[in-house]
Design a protein around this motif. Structure first.
Motif, PDB file in Angstrom:
ATOM      1  N   TRP A 259      -6.340  13.023  -2.592  1.00  0.00           N
ATOM      2  CA  TRP A 259      -6.055  11.848  -3.413  1.00  0.00           C
ATOM      3  C   TRP A 259      -4.798  12.118  -4.227  1.00  0.00           C
ATOM      4  O   TRP A 259      -4.675  13.152  -4.885  1.00  0.00           O
ATOM      5  CB  TRP A 259      -7.222  11.570  -4.363  1.00  0.00           C
ATOM      6  CG  TRP A 259      -8.540  11.318  -3.692  1.00  0.00           C
ATOM      7  CD1 TRP A 259      -9.652  12.104  -3.732  1.00  0.00           C
ATOM      8  CD2 TRP A 259      -8.888  10.174  -2.897  1.00  0.00           C
ATOM      9  NE1 TRP A 259     -10.669  11.535  -3.003  1.00  0.00           N
ATOM     10  CE2 TRP A 259     -10.231  10.347  -2.487  1.00  0.00           C
ATOM     11  CE3 TRP A 259      -8.195   9.030  -2.490  1.00  0.00           C
ATOM     12  CZ2 TRP A 259     -10.893   9.413  -1.688  1.00  0.00           C
ATOM     13  CZ3 TRP A 259      -8.860   8.099  -1.696  1.00  0.00           C
ATOM     14  CH2 TRP A 259     -10.176   8.291  -1.306  1.00  0.00           C
ATOM     15  N   GLY A 260      -3.868  11.213  -4.165  1.00  0.00           N
ATOM     16  CA  GLY A 260      -2.628  11.362  -4.918  1.00  0.00           C
ATOM     17  C   GLY A 260      -1.561  12.190  -4.252  1.00  0.00           C
ATOM     18  O   GLY A 260      -0.454  12.325  -4.789  1.00  0.00           O
TER      19      GLY A 260
ATOM     20  N   GLN B 282       6.642   7.001 -10.604  1.00  0.00           N
ATOM     21  CA  GLN B 282       5.212   7.188 -10.805  1.00  0.00           C
ATOM     22  C   GLN B 282       4.824   8.548 -10.223  1.00  0.00           C
ATOM     23  O   GLN B 282       5.506   9.093  -9.364  1.00  0.00           O
ATOM     24  CB  GLN B 282       4.389   6.061 -10.184  1.00  0.00           C
ATOM     25  CG  GLN B 282       4.412   5.970  -8.684  1.00  0.00           C
ATOM     26  CD  GLN B 282       3.507   4.852  -8.149  1.00  0.00           C
ATOM     27  OE1 GLN B 282       2.898   4.103  -8.898  1.00  0.00           O
ATOM     28  NE2 GLN B 282       3.422   4.742  -6.840  1.00  0.00           N
ATOM     29  N   GLU B 283       3.728   9.079 -10.724  1.00  0.00           N
ATOM     30  CA  GLU B 283       3.323  10.414 -10.322  1.00  0.00           C
ATOM     31  C   GLU B 283       2.567  10.402  -8.998  1.00  0.00           C
ATOM     32  O   GLU B 283       1.930   9.405  -8.634  1.00  0.00           O
ATOM     33  CB  GLU B 283       2.427  11.034 -11.398  1.00  0.00           C
ATOM     34  CG  GLU B 283       3.156  11.349 -12.691  1.00  0.00           C
ATOM     35  CD  GLU B 283       2.259  12.089 -13.657  1.00  0.00           C
ATOM     36  OE1 GLU B 283       2.457  13.322 -13.817  1.00  0.00           O
ATOM     37  OE2 GLU B 283       1.367  11.452 -14.232  1.00  0.00           O
ATOM     38  N   CYS B 284       2.647  11.525  -8.295  1.00  0.00           N
ATOM     39  CA  CYS B 284       1.819  11.791  -7.121  1.00  0.00           C
ATOM     40  C   CYS B 284       1.362  13.237  -7.213  1.00  0.00           C
ATOM     41  O   CYS B 284       1.919  14.129  -6.564  1.00  0.00           O
ATOM     42  CB  CYS B 284       2.593  11.544  -5.830  1.00  0.00           C
ATOM     43  SG  CYS B 284       2.695   9.830  -5.318  1.00  0.00           S
TER      44      CYS B 284
ATOM     45  N   PRO C 264      -9.295  10.405   1.455  1.00  0.00           N
ATOM     46  CA  PRO C 264      -7.954   9.868   1.185  1.00  0.00           C
ATOM     47  C   PRO C 264      -7.351   9.236   2.436  1.00  0.00           C
ATOM     48  O   PRO C 264      -7.370   9.819   3.519  1.00  0.00           O
ATOM     49  CB  PRO C 264      -7.149  11.097   0.753  1.00  0.00           C
ATOM     50  CG  PRO C 264      -8.177  12.090   0.306  1.00  0.00           C
ATOM     51  CD  PRO C 264      -9.380  11.848   1.149  1.00  0.00           C
ATOM     52  N   ALA C 265      -6.859   8.028   2.279  1.00  0.00           N
ATOM     53  CA  ALA C 265      -6.209   7.312   3.375  1.00  0.00           C
ATOM     54  C   ALA C 265      -4.701   7.461   3.260  1.00  0.00           C
ATOM     55  O   ALA C 265      -4.162   7.714   2.172  1.00  0.00           O
ATOM     56  CB  ALA C 265      -6.596   5.834   3.341  1.00  0.00           C
ATOM     57  N   ARG C 266      -4.017   7.272   4.364  1.00  0.00           N
ATOM     58  CA  ARG C 266      -2.546   7.279   4.367  1.00  0.00           C
ATOM     59  C   ARG C 266      -2.088   5.857   4.044  1.00  0.00           C
ATOM     60  O   ARG C 266      -1.961   5.010   4.927  1.00  0.00           O
ATOM     61  CB  ARG C 266      -2.008   7.733   5.722  1.00  0.00           C
ATOM     62  CG  ARG C 266      -0.494   7.888   5.764  1.00  0.00           C
ATOM     63  CD  ARG C 266      -0.023   8.529   7.065  1.00  0.00           C
ATOM     64  NE  ARG C 266      -0.677   9.798   7.311  1.00  0.00           N
ATOM     65  CZ  ARG C 266      -0.251  10.702   8.191  1.00  0.00           C
ATOM     66  NH1 ARG C 266       0.841  10.464   8.910  1.00  0.00           N
ATOM     67  NH2 ARG C 266      -0.915  11.829   8.369  1.00  0.00           N
ATOM     68  N   VAL C 267      -1.840   5.586   2.768  1.00  0.00           N
ATOM     69  CA  VAL C 267      -1.570   4.220   2.344  1.00  0.00           C
ATOM     70  C   VAL C 267      -0.084   3.977   2.116  1.00  0.00           C
ATOM     71  O   VAL C 267       0.678   4.894   1.788  1.00  0.00           O
ATOM     72  CB  VAL C 267      -2.361   3.840   1.076  1.00  0.00           C
ATOM     73  CG1 VAL C 267      -3.862   3.978   1.308  1.00  0.00           C
ATOM     74  CG2 VAL C 267      -1.933   4.655  -0.132  1.00  0.00           C
ATOM     75  N   HIS C 268       0.299   2.717   2.288  1.00  0.00           N
ATOM     76  CA  HIS C 268       1.663   2.280   1.991  1.00  0.00           C
ATOM     77  C   HIS C 268       1.920   2.365   0.498  1.00  0.00           C
ATOM     78  O   HIS C 268       2.976   2.830   0.057  1.00  0.00           O
ATOM     79  CB  HIS C 268       1.853   0.855   2.501  1.00  0.00           C
ATOM     80  CG  HIS C 268       3.195   0.270   2.248  1.00  0.00           C
ATOM     81  ND1 HIS C 268       3.576  -0.214   1.003  1.00  0.00           N
ATOM     82  CD2 HIS C 268       4.260   0.054   3.071  1.00  0.00           C
ATOM     83  CE1 HIS C 268       4.812  -0.678   1.074  1.00  0.00           C
ATOM     84  NE2 HIS C 268       5.250  -0.528   2.320  1.00  0.00           N
TER      85      HIS C 268
ATOM     86  N   HIS D 276       1.314   7.460  -0.254  1.00  0.00           N
ATOM     87  CA  HIS D 276       0.570   8.571  -0.841  1.00  0.00           C
ATOM     88  C   HIS D 276      -0.839   8.575  -0.256  1.00  0.00           C
ATOM     89  O   HIS D 276      -1.213   7.678   0.508  1.00  0.00           O
ATOM     90  CB  HIS D 276       0.513   8.452  -2.368  1.00  0.00           C
ATOM     91  CG  HIS D 276      -0.230   7.249  -2.855  1.00  0.00           C
ATOM     92  ND1 HIS D 276       0.345   6.005  -2.943  1.00  0.00           N
ATOM     93  CD2 HIS D 276      -1.518   7.086  -3.265  1.00  0.00           C
ATOM     94  CE1 HIS D 276      -0.538   5.136  -3.399  1.00  0.00           C
ATOM     95  NE2 HIS D 276      -1.683   5.757  -3.595  1.00  0.00           N
ATOM     96  N   GLY D 277      -1.602   9.576  -0.639  1.00  0.00           N
ATOM     97  CA  GLY D 277      -3.003   9.609  -0.277  1.00  0.00           C
ATOM     98  C   GLY D 277      -3.794   8.771  -1.265  1.00  0.00           C
ATOM     99  O   GLY D 277      -3.960   9.150  -2.423  1.00  0.00           O
ATOM    100  N   GLY D 278      -4.267   7.624  -0.814  1.00  0.00           N
ATOM    101  CA  GLY D 278      -4.941   6.705  -1.714  1.00  0.00           C
ATOM    102  C   GLY D 278      -6.150   6.074  -1.068  1.00  0.00           C
ATOM    103  O   GLY D 278      -6.632   6.525  -0.025  1.00  0.00           O
ATOM    104  N   HIS D 279      -6.623   5.002  -1.676  1.00  0.00           N
ATOM    105  CA  HIS D 279      -7.805   4.301  -1.191  1.00  0.00           C
ATOM    106  C   HIS D 279      -7.371   3.157  -0.292  1.00  0.00           C
ATOM    107  O   HIS D 279      -6.515   2.346  -0.666  1.00  0.00           O
ATOM    108  CB  HIS D 279      -8.600   3.763  -2.380  1.00  0.00           C
ATOM    109  CG  HIS D 279     -10.031   3.475  -2.067  1.00  0.00           C
ATOM    110  ND1 HIS D 279     -10.428   2.542  -1.119  1.00  0.00           N
ATOM    111  CD2 HIS D 279     -11.180   4.013  -2.565  1.00  0.00           C
ATOM    112  CE1 HIS D 279     -11.739   2.507  -1.063  1.00  0.00           C
ATOM    113  NE2 HIS D 279     -12.227   3.387  -1.928  1.00  0.00           N
TER     114      HIS D 279
END
Length: 269
Positions: free
Chosen positions: A85-86, A103-105, A160-164, A196-199
């Motif tokens: 995540w993140g 923004q942070e990752c 964690p998904a590979r999100v846009h 990022h790795g997100g939902h």
């Protein structure tokens, strides 16, 4: 220089954020494009400290068939996953951005902690400093963030998904498709990620917030490839907190009101 079709390329230059800005975009595009079976992603023709050069995407018009194909391919891209995540795009170690804002990752063990502390609260703080958010509205947003950060809305089965990461409708272009999709077909093309790795539900909630064409077909195609966990419709306001917070920090009080309304719905989950 021209792209494979002989068209003049699209060049972006002149960021105030220094050398990481365009290289971050290129890294995100490459990471999304590396997902087998994912949507088409705009091709990077060149990048350096001062500019990024992209293929030109010819204009097309979304159709129900194209939207459904996009939904399926988006689910496939999400399923390609991320390290945490993140986590930023694989191989990227510089600063991260959404639109023109940093923004942070920072990789985190909990989705809720990542989402509240790196995606919502930093932009809430900017909105407060701007004077567009405060009082009872700020209090309800903070209570919602406390619940999220504590992991109350995490689900043990989520990965964690590979999100846009910035999937509003303006970052999904529609262009003539390859011949494999059929004569006259169009396809979605992704641009301008904050990858990022997100939902997975966050990308879908942003498409809903800003009115993607044929959204019902996108969601139908998505569910065909990866059925969403029960209750996803009720969680849409949860996943809209981030874009509403970023817009509150950049576009004023109207978005701050919508952000507080979404937070109230989160507290009812």
């Amino acid at each position: 220089m021209s792209d494979a079709r002989g068209a003049e390329p699209f060049v972006k230059r002149g960021s105030r954020h220094g050398p990481d800005f365009f290289r971050h975009e290129a890294a995100g595009l490459a990471w999304l494009a590396a997902a087998p079976g994912g949507p088409r992603v705009v091709e990077v023709l060149g990048v350096d400290d001062d500019e990024i050069t992209l293929e030109t995407i010819p204009a097309g018009r979304a159709t129900t068939e194209a939207a459904r194909r996009f939904g399926r391919s988006l689910a496939t891209m999400h399923d390609a996953g991320a390290a945490a995540w993140g986590a930023p795009a694989e191989g990227w170690a510089g600063r991260c951005f959404i639109g023109n804002r940093p923004q942070e990752c920072r990789p985190t063990g909990s989705w809720g902690e990542f989402y509240a502390e790196q995606r919502v609260r930093p932009f809430v703080a900017i909105a407060v400093d701007m004077g567009v958010l405060g009082g009872a509205d700020l209090a309800v947003i903070e209570r919602a963030c406390d619940r999220i950060a504590a992991g109350e809305l995490d689900h043990p089965g989520d990965e964690p998904a590979r999100v846009h990461g910035d999937l509003w409708t303006g970052n999904v272009l529609w262009a003539p498709a390859s011949s494999a999709a059929g004569t006259g077909a169009v396809e979605a093309v992704l641009i301008d990620p904050a990858a990022h790795g997100g939902h997975r539900e966050t990308d879908l909630a942003m498409l809903a917030l800003f009115g993607a064409p044929h959204l019902a077909e996108i969601l139908r195609g998505y569910q065909e490839r990866h059925p969403l966990r029960e209750g996803w419709q009720q969680r849409v306001p949860l996943h809209q907190l981030h874009p509403l917070a970023t817009h509150s920090a950049g576009h004023g009080a109207g978005y701050a009101v919508a952000l507080a309304d979404a937070a109230r719905q989160v507290l009812r989950l």
